[in-house]
Design an enzyme around this catalytic site. Structure first.
Site, PDB file in Angstrom:
ATOM      1  N   GLY A   1      32.123   2.974  24.380  1.00 27.77           N
ATOM      2  CA  GLY A   1      31.831   2.132  23.381  1.00 27.77           C
ATOM      3  C   GLY A   1      32.939   1.690  22.806  1.00 27.77           C
ATOM      4  N   ARG A   2      34.019   2.397  22.713  1.00 26.41           N
ATOM      5  CA  ARG A   2      35.148   1.839  21.904  1.00 26.41           C
ATOM      6  C   ARG A   2      35.901   0.788  22.697  1.00 26.41           C
ATOM      7  NH1 ARG A   2      36.453   8.308  20.143  1.00 26.41           N
ATOM      8  NH2 ARG A   2      34.858   8.151  18.381  1.00 26.41           N
TER       9      ARG A   2
ATOM     10  N   TYR B   1      33.195   1.030  12.736  1.00 29.26           N
ATOM     11  CA  TYR B   1      32.188   1.734  13.624  1.00 29.26           C
ATOM     12  C   TYR B   1      32.906   2.349  14.783  1.00 29.26           C
ATOM     13  CZ  TYR B   1      30.822  -2.979  15.092  1.00 29.26           C
ATOM     14  OH  TYR B   1      30.722  -4.463  15.578  1.00 29.26           O
ATOM     15  N   GLU B   2      31.835   2.928  15.459  1.00 34.83           N
ATOM     16  CA  GLU B   2      32.296   3.738  16.823  1.00 34.83           C
ATOM     17  C   GLU B   2      33.689   4.564  16.581  1.00 34.83           C
ATOM     18  OE1 GLU B   2      31.005   2.070  20.236  1.00 34.83           O
ATOM     19  OE2 GLU B   2      29.678   0.699  19.345  1.00 34.83           O
ATOM     20  N   GLY B   3      33.658   5.237  15.522  1.00 34.00           N
ATOM     21  CA  GLY B   3      34.930   5.930  15.077  1.00 34.00           C
ATOM     22  C   GLY B   3      35.941   4.942  14.370  1.00 34.00           C
TER      23      GLY B   3
END
Ligand code: CAA
Length: 373
Positions: free
Chosen positions: A236-237, A356-358
């Site tokens: 995802g990142r 988002y996504e970390g």
């Protein structure tokens, strides 16, 4: 679909269907459902998955090029693709049984289903291990109780990957992952959050009140959930890094065309050294970000571990997205600040890529953890 012509097709798609809606989608905070339907028809919701599961059979690079190209026009649309592909289809592809792939992945890839991912909770953001949602085993089914927040595609998704504690006493080793269908009893979606950017994308709370999830919808094994979440987020990142780079490129292109035509003191402002130096710095940052992004992509496509390269790509591309869109506004002066010229939207959209996504801080934890191990 001819994969060798994919990039041209996506550019055409974005110009025809995405770009014209980008402004109204933002202003009206409207989920672009009609675009999502077209994305499915064009195969753009199943790019990096094999044809046997209804996918296009392309690689990560083709998928990432697509997210980046669409982000140049509309970051709302690109996050819908990225959350669907990287966060829902991908864990089913990586960890799902053949039956789960046949039932869900094929529909997700064809755009018949939209996907989402539910990990974050009110008390489990950066510390994703603190899951409070519980899944109790009742034999044929699990009963889920708890809530998830900030979930992209919520309310529009047909299928959600949900993380919950099956054995709380084991801490993060007691977390399991589930494939949850939208219509199960006891599962409801809260109101849409009002956001600074990516305002057309849907972000809501998910509420589980003794929601029954069939036993066969456990994804992977019991207790494997945290690793599934982390491995999913590695992919995802890369998607969010691509989104960030696309935002940076979109803002940059607008600024470049503006400075060539805007005249002050009897010459285009591109003739001033200040403009030239800013443009040179932004171009350099964009190319450096591109290098990191495509290194992570190559690591994934060539089956190397890409946890750290994905974290570095996201950390840097998101920083570049914020800086480039901010400087683009500055180059455009007052015009940059008003909505008609659209670069202000790029800055608002860019900010979420650092969160988002970390968050960027999480990416630093991942990178430093590896370097200092
Ligand atoms: N791949 C596989 N396994 C991994 C892994 C990875 N990338 N990262 C960690 N693990 C494993 C470790 O190996 C370890 O397993 P063992 O005990 O068997 O060795 C286990 O997971 C725990 O690892 P850590 O001790 O490193 O875990 P931690 O609790 O310290 O957390 C963290 C590390 C990086 C901070 C992690 O919690 C994290 O990434 N947090 C951020 C969560 C996040 O990104 N949330 C975003 C949600 S999605 C979203 O934004 C919404 C949306 O819809 C777009």
């Amino acid at each position: 679909m001819r994969i060798d012509l994919l990039n041209e097709m996506v550019e055409e798609f974005s110009k025809t269907y995405v770009k014209p809606l980008a402004r109204s989608v933002d202003e009206e905070e409207r989920f672009p459902a009609e675009t999502v339907e077209l994305l499915g028809k064009y195969g753009l919701l199943g790019l990096p998955f094999p044809k046997e599961y209804g996918g296009v059979g392309a690689d990560t690079k083709a998928y990432i090029d697509t997210v980046r190209t669409i982000s140049k026009d509309c970051a709302t649309t690109s996050v819908i693709i990225s959350a669907h592909t990287s966060l829902c289809s991908s864990p089913i592809f990586m960890f799902g049984s053949e039956a789960q792939k046949a039932k869900y992945l094929t529909k997700l890839n064809k755009g018949e289903y939209l996907g989402a991912f539910g990990l974050t909770e009110p008390g489990a953001g950066t510390d994703a291990s603190q899951q409070q949602t519980k899944a109790v085993d009742f034999g044929d089914y699990y009963e889920l109780t708890g809530s998830k927040i900030f979930i992209t595609n919520a309310g529009y998704a047909d299928v959600y990957i949900i993380f919950a504690m099956t054995q709380p006493e084991l801490g993060l080793k007691g977390i399991s992952a589930f494939i949850v269908e939208k219509d199960i009893k006891g599962f409801t979606v809260g109101p849409k959050e009002k956001k600074m950017g990516i305002r057309g994308s849907s972000t809501c709370e998910l509420i589980f009140q003794k929601a029954r999830v069939p036993k066969e919808n456990l994804l992977g094994k019991e207790g494997q959930g945290f690793k599934i979440a982390m491995q999913t987020l590695d992919g995802g990142r890369i998607g969010i890094a691509a989104q960030a780079l696309g935002i940076a490129e979109g803002a940059f292109e607008r600024a470049v065309s503006y400075v060539k035509t805007r005249t002050q003191f009897n010459r285009p402002i591109s003739k001033f050294q200040n403009t030239q130096f800013v443009i040179a710095d932004l171009k350099t940052q964009i190319e450096a970000a591109r290098g990191l992004l495509y290194q992570a992509v190559a690591d994934k496509d060539e089956n190397r571990n890409y946890t750290v390269s994905a974290a570095m790509a996201k950390l840097y591309c998101s920083k570049v997205a914020v800086e480039v869109s901010d400087k683009a506004i500055q180059l455009m002066g007052g015009y940059g600040y008003i909505r008609d010229y659209e670069v202000e939207r790029y800055l608002r959209d860019a900010k979420i890529t650092e969160i988002y996504e970390g968050t960027s801080e999480v990416q630093r934890m991942v990178i430093a953890g590896k370097v200092l191990a």
